[in-house]
Design an enzyme around this catalytic site. Structure first.
Site, mmCIF file in Angstrom:
data_model
loop_
_atom_site.group_PDB
_atom_site.id
_atom_site.type_symbol
_atom_site.label_atom_id
_atom_site.label_comp_id
_atom_site.label_asym_id
_atom_site.label_seq_id
_atom_site.Cartn_x
_atom_site.Cartn_y
_atom_site.Cartn_z
ATOM 1 N N GLU A 38 0.814 -1.214 0.000
ATOM 2 C CA GLU A 38 0.000 0.000 0.000
ATOM 3 C C GLU A 38 0.853 1.272 0.000
ATOM 4 O O GLU A 38 1.760 1.401 0.835
ATOM 5 C CB GLU A 38 -0.950 -0.018 1.204
ATOM 6 C CG GLU A 38 -1.859 1.198 1.322
ATOM 7 C CD GLU A 38 -2.719 1.430 0.089
ATOM 8 O OE1 GLU A 38 -3.304 0.472 -0.422
ATOM 9 O OE2 GLU A 38 -2.799 2.592 -0.370
ATOM 10 N N THR A 87 -6.136 2.580 -5.214
ATOM 11 C CA THR A 87 -5.910 1.137 -5.076
ATOM 12 C C THR A 87 -6.693 0.351 -6.123
ATOM 13 O O THR A 87 -6.162 -0.575 -6.742
ATOM 14 C CB THR A 87 -6.324 0.651 -3.672
ATOM 15 O OG1 THR A 87 -5.437 1.201 -2.705
ATOM 16 C CG2 THR A 87 -6.250 -0.868 -3.565
ATOM 17 N N HIS A 204 -0.943 3.166 4.859
ATOM 18 C CA HIS A 204 -1.891 4.050 4.159
ATOM 19 C C HIS A 204 -1.904 5.392 4.877
ATOM 20 O O HIS A 204 -1.814 5.440 6.107
ATOM 21 C CB HIS A 204 -3.293 3.421 4.179
ATOM 22 C CG HIS A 204 -4.288 4.099 3.273
ATOM 23 N ND1 HIS A 204 -4.783 5.359 3.517
ATOM 24 C CD2 HIS A 204 -4.866 3.686 2.120
ATOM 25 C CE1 HIS A 204 -5.620 5.690 2.556
ATOM 26 N NE2 HIS A 204 -5.696 4.705 1.691
ATOM 27 N N ASP A 264 1.185 0.247 -5.120
ATOM 28 C CA ASP A 264 0.000 0.584 -5.937
ATOM 29 C C ASP A 264 0.026 2.007 -6.486
ATOM 30 O O ASP A 264 -0.421 2.260 -7.593
ATOM 31 C CB ASP A 264 -1.315 0.296 -5.193
ATOM 32 C CG ASP A 264 -1.509 1.073 -3.895
ATOM 33 O OD1 ASP A 264 -0.524 1.600 -3.341
ATOM 34 O OD2 ASP A 264 -2.663 1.141 -3.422
ATOM 35 N N HIS A 265 0.562 2.950 -5.693
ATOM 36 C CA HIS A 265 0.604 4.361 -6.109
ATOM 37 C C HIS A 265 1.452 5.114 -5.109
ATOM 38 O O HIS A 265 1.907 4.551 -4.114
ATOM 39 C CB HIS A 265 -0.807 4.963 -6.197
ATOM 40 C CG HIS A 265 -1.650 4.686 -4.982
ATOM 41 N ND1 HIS A 265 -1.431 5.295 -3.768
ATOM 42 C CD2 HIS A 265 -2.693 3.834 -4.781
ATOM 43 C CE1 HIS A 265 -2.304 4.847 -2.883
ATOM 44 N NE2 HIS A 265 -3.077 3.952 -3.464
HETATM 45 C C1 GP9 Z 1 -8.995 0.204 1.232
HETATM 46 C C2 GP9 Z 1 -7.627 0.254 0.680
HETATM 47 C C3 GP9 Z 1 -7.208 1.688 0.388
HETATM 48 O O1 GP9 Z 1 -9.647 -1.017 1.324
HETATM 49 O O2 GP9 Z 1 -7.384 -0.646 -0.319
HETATM 50 O O3 GP9 Z 1 -7.501 2.180 -0.866
HETATM 51 P P1 GP9 Z 1 -6.890 3.586 -1.374
HETATM 52 O O4 GP9 Z 1 -7.399 4.658 -0.452
HETATM 53 O O5 GP9 Z 1 -5.397 3.488 -1.328
HETATM 54 O O6 GP9 Z 1 -7.388 3.724 -2.766
HETATM 55 MN MN MN Z 2 -3.880 2.367 -2.220
#
Ligand code: GP9
Ligand code: MN
Length: 439
Positions: A38, A87, A204, A264-265
């Site tokens: 993440e 995500t 996150h 992911d980003h």
């Molecule tokens: C939530 C998680 C976060 O279930 O995958 O998503 P994001 O905020 O990074 O798009």
């Molecule tokens: Mn994410």
């Protein structure tokens, strides 16, 4: 509309990158395990954070060891390609090999109704794989519980499958060590070969410290608390991944698997980047959109236990390239499948990365970001390109616009409904029920 499908087919045929004979099929028949890192950016790899006494702390020692392992194909010029779907866009790119939308989340707007031909579906049909997602947040976040049925996931172990309480979770769900640890009970009962994805959450935003977390990993000392906490939560994620690898090795699953790790980003947004500059040995005053563009790199590492062919690969690519890369490692002929990316290990890979955020691109020579052109190696801005450079810029604009246009045709037009026979049956979403557990 069949004409649109024909155009997509032509694009696929024209852009198909032949597999590399050295790596084609080296992971044939193995389990696939994704570890979704993440908000994890490439600059964390091999980064050492200085504490207030000037002592250096390696942020992600385990991921660093994977990065330079002979068992790992590690890419250091791999860019995220998400937009507002964050995500969920990364998931779309990685497992469908097309892009999210220019606005909003494709999972949310179309995930519950479009026709797909995604990795879990393909591998279920051609390789007899059982598929599952493990994620410690509520199943409806990003409309996953509906979208996964159309991607062909057999199981989705969401928050309801884990013991989640105040002490081991936060607003995005169960912390990573618990998520991996508790997932093992389910993973052990999955029929092999399996195709699985573990979506982490602890790293996150807002990167807060939590009890039982990173055991005192130092905070950075900038004026932005978001930046300050980012290294410690990344360190926690690193330990969580290490513990999971320890399990995979001890159980023997490791040697029959291929493990794909990806960021992911970005985790630190462009508006905060000037405050990050100093930690990266850069000058806040001269921080530019070039620097922002370079920071969109995320890790992409494919661990193939037992191989000695792994290396750090400098090919320029992005999340859209994952599926073709994986298919070729598994020895699956994907040339007729609707995949817009290219095998990163193929000598024919085009080394041009479309960015969804800015509708610009990155290549080894030139970078276009936020409407400006830079030399990728030096960051020098090109304001008045000579004719040869201008031709390259125009060609790169055209190629990336085309890739995004084809992607938008697939997603907004639900074109895979009309995809011609490629040996795969249409997915039936009604056969999945994610509330019943393993059966
Ligand atoms: C939530 C998680 C976060 O279930 O995958 O998503 P994001 O905020 O990074 O798009
Ligand atoms: Mn994410």
């Amino acid at each position: 509309k069949p004409t649109d499908v024909a155009e997509v087919q032509k694009y696929i045929a024209d852009n198909y990158a032949q597999p590399n004979p050295d790596t084609y099929g080296i992971a044939k028949g193995r389990n696939v395990i994704y570890i979704h890192l993440e908000s994890f950016q490439q600059f964390l790899i091999n980064y050492k954070l200085k504490d207030k006494n000037g002592v250096e702390h390696e942020v992600t020692p385990f991921l660093n060891s994977l990065f330079s392992s002979k068992e790992t194909f590690a890419f250091d010029n791999f860019f995220h390609q998400v937009k507002a779907g964050k995500t969920s866009d990364a998931e779309t790119l990685m497992e469908d090999s097309f892009f999210g939308l220019s606005q909003g989340s494709f999972f949310v707007s179309n995930g519950g109704k479009n026709t797909f031909q995604a990795a879990p579906d393909i591998l279920g049909q051609v390789g007899g794989y059982t598929s599952a997602v493990f994620h410690g947040n509520v199943g409806s976040f990003w409309n996953r519980n509906e979208t996964y049925k159309r991607l062909g996931y057999d199981y989705f172990f969401d928050q309801t499958y884990f013991d989640v309480d105040k002490s081991n979770s936060f607003q995005y769900g169960l912390h990573d060590k618990y998520m991996f640890g508790d997932s093992i009970n389910y993973l052990e009962h999955l029929q092999q070969p399996f195709y699985t994805k573990f979506i982490t959450v602890s790293n996150h935003y807002p990167y807060v410290q939590f009890e039982g977390g990173e055991a005192g990993f130092p905070l950075a000392n900038t004026k932005d608390d978001t930046i300050n906490g980012y290294f410690a939560t990344a360190n926690y994620l690193d330990t969580a991944v290490k513990e999971f690898f320890d399990y995979l090795k001890a159980s023997g699953v490791y040697k029959n698997s291929v493990i794909v790790l990806y960021g992911d980003h970005y985790g630190i947004s462009n508006s905060r980047n000037p405050d990050l500059a100093e930690l990266l040995g850069k000058d806040k005053e001269t921080w530019s959109n070039y620097d922002n563009a370079m920071l969109q790199r995320v890790p992409y590492m494919i661990v193939v236990p037992g191989t000695d062919k792994g290396h750090v690969d400098h090919t320029y690519g992005g999340e859209v390239d994952n599926l073709p890369t994986l298919m070729h490692l598994l020895g699956i002929n994907n040339s007729k499948y609707p995949e817009l990316g290219q095998d990163m290990l193929s000598p024919q890979h085009k080394n041009l990365v479309a960015m969804r955020t800015t509708d610009n691109w990155v290549s080894p020579d030139l970078t276009s970001y936020a409407g400006r052109i830079y030399k990728t190696a030096t960051g020098e801005e090109i304001t008045n390109p000579d004719p040869a450079t201008k031709a390259v810029i125009d060609a790169n604009n055209k190629k990336t616009e085309k890739q995004l246009k084809i992607s938008d045709a697939i997603t907004t037009g639900d074109l895979l409904r009309f995809w011609p026979d490629d040996g795969l049956k249409a997915e039936d979403p009604t056969k999945y029920n994610y509330t019943k557990g393993l059966q």
